[in-house]
Design a protein around this motif. Structure first.
Motif, PDB file in Angstrom:
ATOM      1  N   VAL A 280       5.416  -8.084   1.601  1.00 20.75           N
ATOM      2  CA  VAL A 280       4.324  -7.820   2.133  1.00 20.75           C
ATOM      3  C   VAL A 280       3.693  -8.479   3.404  1.00 20.75           C
ATOM      4  N   GLU A 281       3.209  -9.772   3.166  1.00 21.51           N
ATOM      5  CA  GLU A 281       3.436 -10.093   3.753  1.00 21.51           C
ATOM      6  C   GLU A 281       3.728 -10.410   5.397  1.00 21.51           C
ATOM      7  N   LYS A 282       4.917  -9.898   5.852  1.00 16.80           N
ATOM      8  CA  LYS A 282       5.858  -9.800   6.482  1.00 16.80           C
ATOM      9  C   LYS A 282       5.356  -8.826   7.067  1.00 16.80           C
ATOM     10  N   VAL A 283       5.447  -7.495   6.450  1.00 21.05           N
ATOM     11  CA  VAL A 283       5.808  -6.300   6.843  1.00 21.05           C
ATOM     12  C   VAL A 283       4.214  -5.813   7.227  1.00 21.05           C
ATOM     13  N   VAL A 284       2.776  -5.982   6.232  1.00 20.02           N
ATOM     14  CA  VAL A 284       1.541  -5.629   6.455  1.00 20.02           C
ATOM     15  C   VAL A 284       0.583  -6.380   7.674  1.00 20.02           C
ATOM     16  N   GLY A 285       1.050  -7.724   7.307  1.00 20.98           N
ATOM     17  CA  GLY A 285       0.405  -8.655   8.188  1.00 20.98           C
ATOM     18  C   GLY A 285      -0.246  -9.165   7.505  1.00 20.98           C
ATOM     19  N   THR A 286      -0.356  -9.392   6.087  1.00 23.13           N
ATOM     20  CA  THR A 286      -1.924 -10.138   5.381  1.00 23.13           C
ATOM     21  C   THR A 286      -2.130 -10.344   4.720  1.00 23.13           C
ATOM     22  N   PRO A 287      -3.046 -11.847   4.405  1.00 19.97           N
ATOM     23  CA  PRO A 287      -2.259 -12.325   3.053  1.00 19.97           C
ATOM     24  C   PRO A 287      -1.859 -11.615   1.724  1.00 19.97           C
ATOM     25  N   CYS A 288      -1.801 -11.565   1.182  1.00 24.03           N
ATOM     26  CA  CYS A 288      -1.337 -11.392   0.100  1.00 24.03           C
ATOM     27  C   CYS A 288      -1.414 -12.478  -1.179  1.00 24.03           C
ATOM     28  N   GLY A 289      -2.650 -11.865  -1.666  1.00 24.23           N
ATOM     29  CA  GLY A 289      -3.063 -12.831  -2.916  1.00 24.23           C
ATOM     30  C   GLY A 289      -3.590 -12.295  -3.804  1.00 24.23           C
ATOM     31  N   PRO A 308       9.801  -9.681 -15.478  1.00 26.95           N
ATOM     32  CA  PRO A 308       8.549 -10.251 -13.980  1.00 26.95           C
ATOM     33  C   PRO A 308       7.893  -8.432 -13.546  1.00 26.95           C
ATOM     34  N   CYS A 309       7.379  -8.762 -13.186  1.00 20.69           N
ATOM     35  CA  CYS A 309       7.087  -7.480 -12.490  1.00 20.69           C
ATOM     36  C   CYS A 309       5.968  -7.531 -11.365  1.00 20.69           C
ATOM     37  N   ALA A 310       6.392  -6.475 -10.053  1.00 21.62           N
ATOM     38  CA  ALA A 310       5.252  -6.675  -9.296  1.00 21.62           C
ATOM     39  C   ALA A 310       4.555  -5.891  -9.143  1.00 21.62           C
ATOM     40  N   VAL A 311       3.165  -5.853  -9.275  1.00 13.84           N
ATOM     41  CA  VAL A 311       2.536  -5.263  -8.968  1.00 13.84           C
ATOM     42  C   VAL A 311       1.673  -4.348  -8.169  1.00 13.84           C
ATOM     43  N   THR A 312       1.196  -4.006  -7.176  1.00 14.59           N
ATOM     44  CA  THR A 312       0.664  -3.506  -6.141  1.00 14.59           C
ATOM     45  C   THR A 312       0.315  -2.267  -5.289  1.00 14.59           C
ATOM     46  N   ARG A 313      -0.275  -1.882  -4.146  1.00 16.85           N
ATOM     47  CA  ARG A 313      -0.294  -0.189  -3.828  1.00 16.85           C
ATOM     48  C   ARG A 313      -0.955  -1.114  -2.393  1.00 16.85           C
ATOM     49  N   PRO A 314      -0.455   0.420  -1.901  1.00 11.70           N
ATOM     50  CA  PRO A 314      -1.385   0.648  -0.330  1.00 11.70           C
ATOM     51  C   PRO A 314      -3.315   0.874   0.175  1.00 11.70           C
ATOM     52  N   ARG A 315      -3.607   1.333   0.743  1.00  8.06           N
ATOM     53  CA  ARG A 315      -4.857   1.825   0.714  1.00  8.06           C
ATOM     54  C   ARG A 315      -5.097   2.636  -0.291  1.00  8.06           C
ATOM     55  N   GLY A 316      -5.993   3.156  -0.428  1.00 12.86           N
ATOM     56  CA  GLY A 316      -5.960   3.838  -1.473  1.00 12.86           C
ATOM     57  C   GLY A 316      -7.588   4.009  -2.537  1.00 12.86           C
ATOM     58  N   GLY A 317      -7.625   5.378  -3.128  1.00 11.88           N
ATOM     59  CA  GLY A 317      -8.829   4.819  -4.605  1.00 11.88           C
ATOM     60  C   GLY A 317      -8.942   6.210  -4.693  1.00 11.88           C
ATOM     61  N   GLY A 318     -10.320   6.230  -5.782  1.00  4.83           N
ATOM     62  CA  GLY A 318     -10.890   7.538  -5.942  1.00  4.83           C
ATOM     63  C   GLY A 318      -9.591   8.511  -7.044  1.00  4.83           C
ATOM     64  N   HIS A 319      -8.762   7.707  -7.734  1.00  7.73           N
ATOM     65  CA  HIS A 319      -7.376   8.027  -8.957  1.00  7.73           C
ATOM     66  C   HIS A 319      -8.870   8.312  -9.830  1.00  7.73           C
ATOM     67  N   SER A 330      -0.940   4.098   5.321  1.00 13.40           N
ATOM     68  CA  SER A 330      -0.796   2.303   4.591  1.00 13.40           C
ATOM     69  C   SER A 330       0.685   2.541   3.989  1.00 13.40           C
ATOM     70  N   LEU A 331       0.215   3.904   3.154  1.00 14.95           N
ATOM     71  CA  LEU A 331       1.257   4.013   2.199  1.00 14.95           C
ATOM     72  C   LEU A 331       2.598   3.546   2.947  1.00 14.95           C
ATOM     73  N   GLU A 332       2.406   4.258   4.252  1.00 11.74           N
ATOM     74  CA  GLU A 332       4.269   4.266   4.562  1.00 11.74           C
ATOM     75  C   GLU A 332       4.983   2.909   4.905  1.00 11.74           C
ATOM     76  N   LEU A 333       3.548   2.163   4.603  1.00 17.00           N
ATOM     77  CA  LEU A 333       4.550   0.360   4.357  1.00 17.00           C
ATOM     78  C   LEU A 333       5.107   0.450   3.475  1.00 17.00           C
ATOM     79  N   LEU A 334       4.844   1.269   2.542  1.00 19.27           N
ATOM     80  CA  LEU A 334       5.706   1.064   1.463  1.00 19.27           C
ATOM     81  C   LEU A 334       6.805   0.299   1.474  1.00 19.27           C
ATOM     82  N   VAL A 335       7.472   1.839   2.411  1.00 18.96           N
ATOM     83  CA  VAL A 335       8.872   2.212   2.506  1.00 18.96           C
ATOM     84  C   VAL A 335       9.669   0.212   3.126  1.00 18.96           C
ATOM     85  N   PRO A 336       8.678   0.016   4.585  1.00 17.32           N
ATOM     86  CA  PRO A 336       9.522  -1.132   4.996  1.00 17.32           C
ATOM     87  C   PRO A 336       9.232  -2.284   3.881  1.00 17.32           C
TER      88      PRO A 336
END
Length: 348
Positions: A280-289, A308-319, A330-336
């Protein structure tokens, strides 16, 4: 998006699974279909195995909404509609990823798991893990976290039905009967006092359904409510179960468990999760805490069997609302992000 795959809509859900299954099969994956009480599921793997290195997991079902929400809309950098964030956007990213791997796909020890009942009863992933024996080395689930932060803790969801009972009489003579609806209101008042605060880091209460009566001029002889209680941890869950049961006992009410998502705590020092954070940090370019997820997810089912399960997601809301959205870039970054992670842990 155009398929109204509301949990329980079997026709739309099966059509959605057909679409996904045909897409994956055409690219060489081995596709298996499952059905449990009318709720379908799909698992596709590159190799004939129950234990792929990585299982990309998502649910196709969505919560109900008006018809217009099932038409994808764009507003600047955002796309809007039912399921774009929770979680058809992730499924679309999975399909793009598989397509981009193309002739290199056979080199990856990879699977895709799609269920259709997460929003209601959440037995699909449990059935596939415990009943069918799937055991990936690690799962990826873009159904929690916040803006590329990795979920460290997820609240548990304890969903129950409470029922009260009375004696039905004519509405003009309430003294000669007993109103189940008024008994329910008294019960809910006491339960509300048990969960008085609505803040992120405490246990919370949502009364999602209220039902009573069949005629306007009659005291109802039965009333019920569905409670959606979110808890921070195992101790808080045990305390909520004990206290609500005692309140129901005092009011002569029945208590029925509907769904339980246990609280989850991820070990972010696990090498497989730490590696995902680095992708995530490599592709998105921000710290992943680490972060707290207020909602629950199928990560609880993976935790129950030690995966183990990696749980994160792109920027969004209102679900679950009328303004559900996801940032398209942000969603398109999920692929790389997924491609980088697979290159490190699933390339054989």
């Amino acid at each position: 998006m155009a398929l109204p795959t509301v949990s329980g809509n079997r026709a739309a859900s099966e059509e959605g699974l057909d679409l996904i299954g045909d897409f994956l099969a055409a690219r060489g994956l081995i596709v298996r279909r499952f059905d449990q009480d009318g709720f379908g599921a799909l698992v596709a793997t590159v190799r004939p195995t129950l234990s792929p290195a990585v299982m990309l997991t998502a649910h196709l079902d969505v919560v109900p909404g008006p018809e217009h929400l099932f038409t994808l809309k764009r507003d600047g950098d955002r796309v809007l509609g039912r399921g774009v964030f929770d979680m058809k956007g992730a499924i679309a990213a999975y399909l793009v990823l598989i397509d981009e791997l193309g002739p290199e796909l056979h080199r990856y020890d990879l699977g895709v798991m799609i269920t259709t009942d997460e929003e209601t009863r959440d037995l699909g992933v449990k059935m596939l893990l415990e009943g069918e024996g799937y055991r990936p080395r690690v799962a990826v689930l873009p159904d929690g976290g916040d803006d590329w932060q990795l979920e460290e803790v997820a609240k548990g969801a304890w969903r129950v039905r409470v029922s009260t009972y009375g004696v039905a009489v004519h509405g003009s003579r309430p003294w000669s009967g007993q109103s189940a609806s008024l008994k329910l209101l008294d019960l809910l008042t006491d339960i509300r006092q048990r969960f008085p605060v609505e803040e992120p880091h405490v246990d919370t209460l949502n009364v999602s359904f209220l039902r009573a009566g069949t005629a306007p001029n009659q005291l109802p002889d039965q009333a019920e409510a569905v409670l959606d209680i979110r808890v921070m941890g195992p101790d808080e869950l045990a305390a909520a179960e004990r206290d609500v049961a005692e309140i129901c006992r005092r009011h002569g009410a029945d208590l029925e468990l509907l769904v339980l998502f246990p609280p989850v705590r991820h070990d972010l020092t696990d090498p497989l999760l730490a590696e995902f954070a680095r992708s995530v940090e490599k592709v998105v370019g921000t710290p992943c805490g680490g972060c707290l997820s207020f909602g629950s997810s199928d990560a609880a089912q993976y935790a129950a069997v030690g995966v183990p399960c990696a749980v994160t997601r792109p920027r969004g809301g209102g679900h679950h609302g009328d303004e559900e959205w996801v940032d398209l870039a942000s969603l398109e970054l999920l692929v790389p992000v997924l491609r980088d992670y697979l290159d490190k842990v699933a390339l054989r």
